[in-house]
Scaffold this motif. Structure first.
Motif, short mmCIF file in Angstrom:
data_model
loop_
_atom_site.label_atom_id
_atom_site.label_comp_id
_atom_site.label_asym_id
_atom_site.label_seq_id
_atom_site.Cartn_x
_atom_site.Cartn_y
_atom_site.Cartn_z
N SER A 44 -3.54 -13.63 12.14
CA SER A 44 -4.12 -12.58 13.74
C SER A 44 -5.19 -13.39 13.93
N LEU A 45 -5.60 -14.43 13.40
CA LEU A 45 -7.04 -15.50 13.34
C LEU A 45 -6.70 -16.69 14.20
N ASP A 46 -7.37 -17.61 15.07
CA ASP A 46 -6.63 -18.44 15.74
C ASP A 46 -6.76 -20.14 14.38
N TYR A 47 -5.71 -21.61 14.99
CA TYR A 47 -5.10 -22.04 14.11
C TYR A 47 -7.22 -22.01 12.68
N TYR A 48 -8.14 -22.54 13.59
CA TYR A 48 -9.80 -22.67 12.68
C TYR A 48 -9.68 -21.59 11.94
N GLY A 49 -9.40 -20.29 12.22
CA GLY A 49 -9.84 -18.82 11.86
C GLY A 49 -11.18 -18.42 11.96
N LEU A 50 -10.57 -18.67 13.40
CA LEU A 50 -12.16 -17.75 13.93
C LEU A 50 -11.21 -16.78 14.18
N GLY A 51 -12.00 -15.45 14.83
CA GLY A 51 -11.89 -14.42 15.04
C GLY A 51 -12.37 -13.54 15.74
N THR A 52 -12.43 -12.83 16.04
CA THR A 52 -13.39 -11.23 17.00
C THR A 52 -13.82 -10.24 16.26
N THR A 53 -15.25 -10.03 16.36
CA THR A 53 -15.42 -8.74 15.64
C THR A 53 -15.95 -7.65 16.54
N GLY A 54 -15.32 -6.31 16.80
CA GLY A 54 -16.14 -5.68 17.83
C GLY A 54 -15.59 -5.37 19.09
#
Length: 835
Positions: free
Chosen positions: A409-419
């Motif tokens: 569920s993250l993007d290719y570079y391991g970015l995510g969104t909290t909250g």
């Protein structure tokens, strides 16, 4: 003038105390690790010694097969807690010991490079067994300084030892014997018979032999001197040596090599001061037939003592300079002696058979560097064959295996969104964008600067799903699979396996059966692995082994032929964005038993060594379990072609081995690369270039005649299939007479083995060396390719060179068998590249 002293500031001693604590902690840790390793090393030494004795006892007891000797060695190691790794597999289990066992000749040199148990038959002339045990011990504190393991190992040699007690110094000529015992003398006046019988023996052969000071001809015998000391050759000492159990146990000294027609072996005597086959024994000058000597012999007759006597096959010299070459020991009765002495003295001997041997440990003798010849180096070789399968117009059965763990569920570079507020098929709103997986973004400085690190969201779908749903890894993967479905030929069929979470059997197959219908397949892909009914939101860990196990079940349900009768070609495409970290039983591998030096997060998600090998209970850790499941698929279906695709920048340990070939592993190098990779795979499997393996899984150590290279690398020698090239540790090629050695077949017990060796008389001085190697192999497609890349078992990586060491301490004679070479094609090329 007043001097004002500066007041001490509070806390000045804290850094010193902290430093001392670190030093003390290091010293304590060092002592714990060293002590633990020392204890394990002692255990390995004991186990190797016991295994060598067990193997030799099996030989002496009449083991009829090579496998029975191997079983005796393995059972002994197992009883001492040693788990034995597969000696020919390209895979390595760090919790098992690599055990190499060799048959050796009377000079202490290997009879072959094959491992005991894989030679097909027991070679002729085995005098010694070598058992070599290697492995590592996990550390507890040395991990802090980058040493997660320490090596342990031992080499033990066992020998066919001659008995010591009951051996008497009377040399009997080998020329007096045939296959039935004493042969009938050509001189009919010499007493002989084949009818000796008593309560223990029936119809044994017997004959009269006469005393000579050199005993050099059939029909004669001579007294011997165990030590060569003149004082041990007088009549009194000889009588003592013929009394009770004899005096061999009091000491023995070999005579110098006495055959002027042959050169003494470089390592003669192999076992100094121990009576051994092939030794020269000092003669006892004169024709002593004193009252004490006759009395001792008469006692042996009266007591019906079974006497063990040296049977000799060569002699040299006379008197004090006489020496006799030991062929073997025989068991006899003395049945009569003469009353006269001198050259007329005789013994009547009854031959009872060969003397029983015993297994004993043999310690190698490290000779002086100045007088020792170079060590001849040899070694076994294996390769992993590959070839093209022509599949033009052949329909494909696509088995997709898709990782739907939380990080997808993250993007290719391991970015995510909290909250954030996550919406179905829409971008999320609110929240904070963070770096969930630092290892995926470490090569993008702008991202490192722009987004704070927050490991709490690395689970992805349950706490850190990336806000832009079309940039999520699972979206990119499913979208690429949709495109592949659109591009399928009408007869192609597909099924999808998804895997995630931590429950055994959690992997699922979609749709319910194999299908050629594009709409059905797209719906199956979209709905597979959803979280809260969201097709682009995922959860859970990475149980790769579970996914492949389910793929095997699904593949077993695939149709064998298309509706038009053409046979399907099975193709597995395994897509994942992370390192396998769940056992096959569904439990996560925290690896705190072997990776306490790294954080729990790193152990689970980043550090490959934490996920390889086996546990103390023998359970395969996740990466090795994943490889094992892939190997089972390859073995059960030799036509399957398996690809692996890495969807981010994680450590891909194990994925090249899961694939049919290392070149069948494709790392995704940019966020939009999945689709192009799937179409590249489609082009390979439907076009003229498709890779398959001849061995299913693992490596082979022999080449069938149909796969011999064409043309041969050496037209003058049809047994040569490749070469080994040798360098010093600074990569300077060695002198021309040893620099390049052929790889050829060695036949033992009817079985062929790939091996290389230096010529007789050539060798290397002790030191560190580097090898390159290449084998020519003609695949089933008729193309000869060069296998020139080594597989490193421990690291599961590929390299162009292999390092090895030469040491006097690692040999018993003057030959060394180094570790097996595992050769493969260059992973960057594979069979689709030009041969």
């Amino acid at each position: 003038m007043k001097v004002r002293l500066r007041d001490k500031q509070p806390g000045q001693s804290i850094p010193l105390i902290a430093l001392m604590i670190v030093v003390l902690f290091g010293l304590v840790g060092l002592s714990v690790d060293v002590g633990n390793t020392y204890a394990e090393q002692r255990s390995v030494v004991r186990s190797a010694n016991a295994a060598a004795l067990s193997g030799m006892n099996a030989l002496i007891s009449g083991a009829q097969t090579d496998q029975k000797v191997a079983d005796a060695i393995k059972q002994s190691l197992g009883s001492n807690g040693i788990k034995v790794a597969d000696p020919t597999s390209g895979q390595n289990d760090p919790d098992a010991r690599i055990v190499r066992t060799l048959y050796m000749d009377p000079a202490g040199n290997p009879l072959a490079t094959c491992n005991v148990g894989q030679c097909g038959a027991i070679p002729q002339g085995v005098s010694y067994l070598q058992v070599d045990v290697k492995g590592t011990v996990n550390t507890y504190f040395a991990r802090v300084v980058g040493r997660p393991t320490l090596p342990v190992g031992a080499t033990a040699w066992s020998a066919r030892c001659l008995p010591v007690n009951g051996v008497f110094p009377i040399a009997v000529q080998s020329g007096d014997f045939d296959a039935n015992g004493f042969s009938k003398p050509t001189d009919s006046t010499i007493p002989w018979g084949n009818n000796y019988s008593d309560n223990n023996y029936k119809n044994m052969t017997w004959r009269r032999i006469y005393l000579k000071d050199n005993g050099g001809a059939p029909g004669n015998f001579s007294f011997l001197n165990w030590t060569g000391d003149p004082g041990s050759g007088n009549a009194g000492a000889l009588a003592d040596a013929l009394t009770g159990d004899g005096t061999l146990d009091a000491g023995f000294n070999e005579a110098a090599w006495a055959d002027s027609k042959t050169t003494a072996p470089a390592n003669y005597p192999l076992a100094p001061h121990v009576l051994s086959i092939g030794d020269w024994i000092h003669g006892n000058s004169g024709l002593s037939w004193s009252t004490d000597v006759k009395g001792a012999l008469q006692t042996l007759i009266d007591s019906r003592t079974v006497v063990i006597l040296p049977i000799i096959d060569n002699y040299a010299g006379n008197g004090n300079n006489a020496a006799f070459h030991l062929q073997r020991l025989g068991a006899f009765y003395i049945n009569g002696i003469s009353k006269q002495g001198g050259a007329n003295a005789y013994l009547d001997l009854v031959y009872l058979g060969n003397a029983n041997e015993t297994a004993c440990l043999q310690t190698n003798v490290t000779p002086p560097d100045t007088s020792t010849p170079l060590i001849r180096v040899r070694g076994p070789v294996s390769l992993n064959p590959r070839f093209l399968t022509k599949t033009t117009q052949q329909p494909i059965a696509y088995q997709i295996v898709l990782d739907v763990s939380g990080s997808m569920s993250l993007d290719y570079y391991g970015l995510g969104t909290t909250g954030s507020t996550v919406k179905l098929l829409q971008d999320s709103t609110g929240g904070k964008d963070v770096r969930c997986n630092d290892w995926d973004v470490k090569d993008v400085p702008a991202y490192v600067a722009a987004y704070p690190s927050d490991r709490s969201c690395q689970a992805g779908g349950t706490g850190g799903v990336w806000r832009k749903y079309q940039e999520r890894r699972v979206y990119k993967a499913k979208d690429a699979i949709y495109s592949l479905i659109d591009a399928m030929d009408t007869a192609d069929t597909m099924r999808v396996v998804v895997f995630s979470g931590g429950v055994s059997g959690s992997a699922k197959s979609y749709p319910s059966s194999w299908s050629t219908d594009r709409g059905t397949l797209k719906d199956a892909v979209k709905n597979a692995g959803t979280y809260n009914n969201d097709p682009y939101r995922t959860e859970g860990g990475t149980p790769g082994a579970d996914g492949l196990q389910e793929a095997a079940k699904s593949l077993g349900m695939a149709p064998s032929t298309a509706p038009d009768g053409r046979k399907y070609k099975p193709v597995i495409i395994y897509l994942t964005d992370g390192m396998a970290n769940y056992f096959l039983d569904g439990s996560i591998n925290n690896a705190d038993d072997i990776c306490s030096d790294v954080s729990p997060t790193s152990a689970r998600w980043v550090t490959a060594r934490c996920q390889t090998g086996t546990t103390s209970s023998g359970k395969l850790r996740p990466i090795d379990a994943m490889i094992d499941q892939a190997n089972k698929i390859k073995k059960s279906n030799s036509n399957v072609v398996l690809y692996t695709v890495g969807l981010s920048k994680f450590d891909p340990a194990g994925l090249p081995q899961v694939a049919s070939s290392p070149s069948n592993f494709y790392p995704v190098t940019d966020p939009d690369g999945v689709k192009s990779i799937l179409f590249q795979i489609k082009g390979e499997v439907t076009g003229p270039c498709q890779e398959a393996g001849a061995s299913g899984s693992g490596y082979i150590d022999a080449i069938k005649s149909s796969n011999w290279p064409n043309p041969l690398p050496n037209a003058g020698d049809p047994t040569v299939v490749g070469y080994v090239e040798l360098y010093d540790q600074n990569m300077n090629i060695l002198p021309s007479d040893v620099a390049r050695q052929p790889i050829r077949h060695e036949t033992i017990g009817g079985n062929d083995h790939l091996t290389w060796s230096m010529p007789q008389g050539k060798g290397l001085a002790p030191g560190n060396y580097i090898a390159k190697a290449w084998i020519y192999y003609k695949g089933d497609d008729g193309v000869t390719r060069v296998y020139d890349t080594f597989l490193n078992q421990s690291l599961k990586t590929y390299q162009k060179t292999m390092a090895f060491s030469v040491s006097y301490k690692s040999v018993l004679g003057n030959e060394l068998v180094i570790d097996r070479m595992y050769l493969d094609l260059d992973p960057a090329k594979g069979v689709c590249a030009a041969p």
